[in-house]
Design a protein around this motif. Structure first.
Motif: not given
Length: 196
Positions: A1-20
């Motif tokens: 759920y955390l995996w899919e929930g993160f993808d729905l957040s605005p932070l998921s579009n910030n690759l510097a944060f999202a990839l790590p």
């Protein structure tokens, strides 16, 4: 759920944060998560605990990584957008009859946009599956396979001396079928109530 929930957040579009962040999630969810993973948005996983992923793997947007069976992904594999990699299959007559397999992507494999790897297939080292291709057998090392069903159409330039001949993909999926054991108390019924 955390995996899919993160993808729905605005932070998921910030690759510097999202990839790590996805690397950290993979370290906890996957059976094995190598270093240097680049996992982009919209990746769908069933559970995660049957995924074995080695180093420097790139999984692009909107990819399905089915891990009902076992999914083994080698080093430096690249999976393009909208690809599907399956580890389970349903019987054509009885859809409740599910078979799980080990599906294998060996080192340096590339999957093109929208490709589909059927459950139990092995894509051997340095092979390329073309955009929109559907594998129903094993892709030979250093080959480029295209079409639906996919067949070998070319050897990667420079690899001709060590590659096998072109032709249809050998179907060895049965050798990678995983055992299924259910307790005797499990009640079996057809999901549509059909009486064959």
């Amino acid at each position: 759920y955390l995996w899919e929930g993160f993808d729905l957040s605005p932070l998921s579009n910030n690759l510097a944060f999202a990839l790590p962040f996805r690397q950290m999630l993979a370290n906890h969810l996957f059976a094995e998560a190598g270093g240097g993973l680049r996992l982009f948005g919209g990746i769908k996983i069933q559970c995660g605990h049957n995924i074995h992923m080695r180093d420097n793997v790139v999984v692009h947007n909107d990819v399905l990584l089915d891990d009902r069976g076992k999914l083994s992904i080698g080093d430096r594999v690249s999976i393009a957008d909208r690809s599907h990699v399956h580890t389970h299959a349903h019987d054509a007559v009885d859809q409740t009859d599910v078979t799980t397999y080990e599906t294998i992507l060996e080192d340096d494999v590339g999957l093109g946009y929208g490709s589909m790897i059927s459950a139990g297939c092995r894509i051997e080292r340095n092979a390329m599956v073309g955009a929109g291709a559907t594998t129903l057998g094993d892709a030979t090392a250093h080959h480029i396979v295209t079409g639906s069903p996919a067949k070998s159409v070319k050897v990667k330039p420079g690899w001709e001396p060590v590659a096998e001949d072109l032709g249809p993909l050998p179907d060895n999926r049965a050798s990678r079928r995983l055992p299924t054991e259910f307790p005797h108390t499990v009640h079996h019924s057809h999901q549509f109530g059909l009486d064959l």
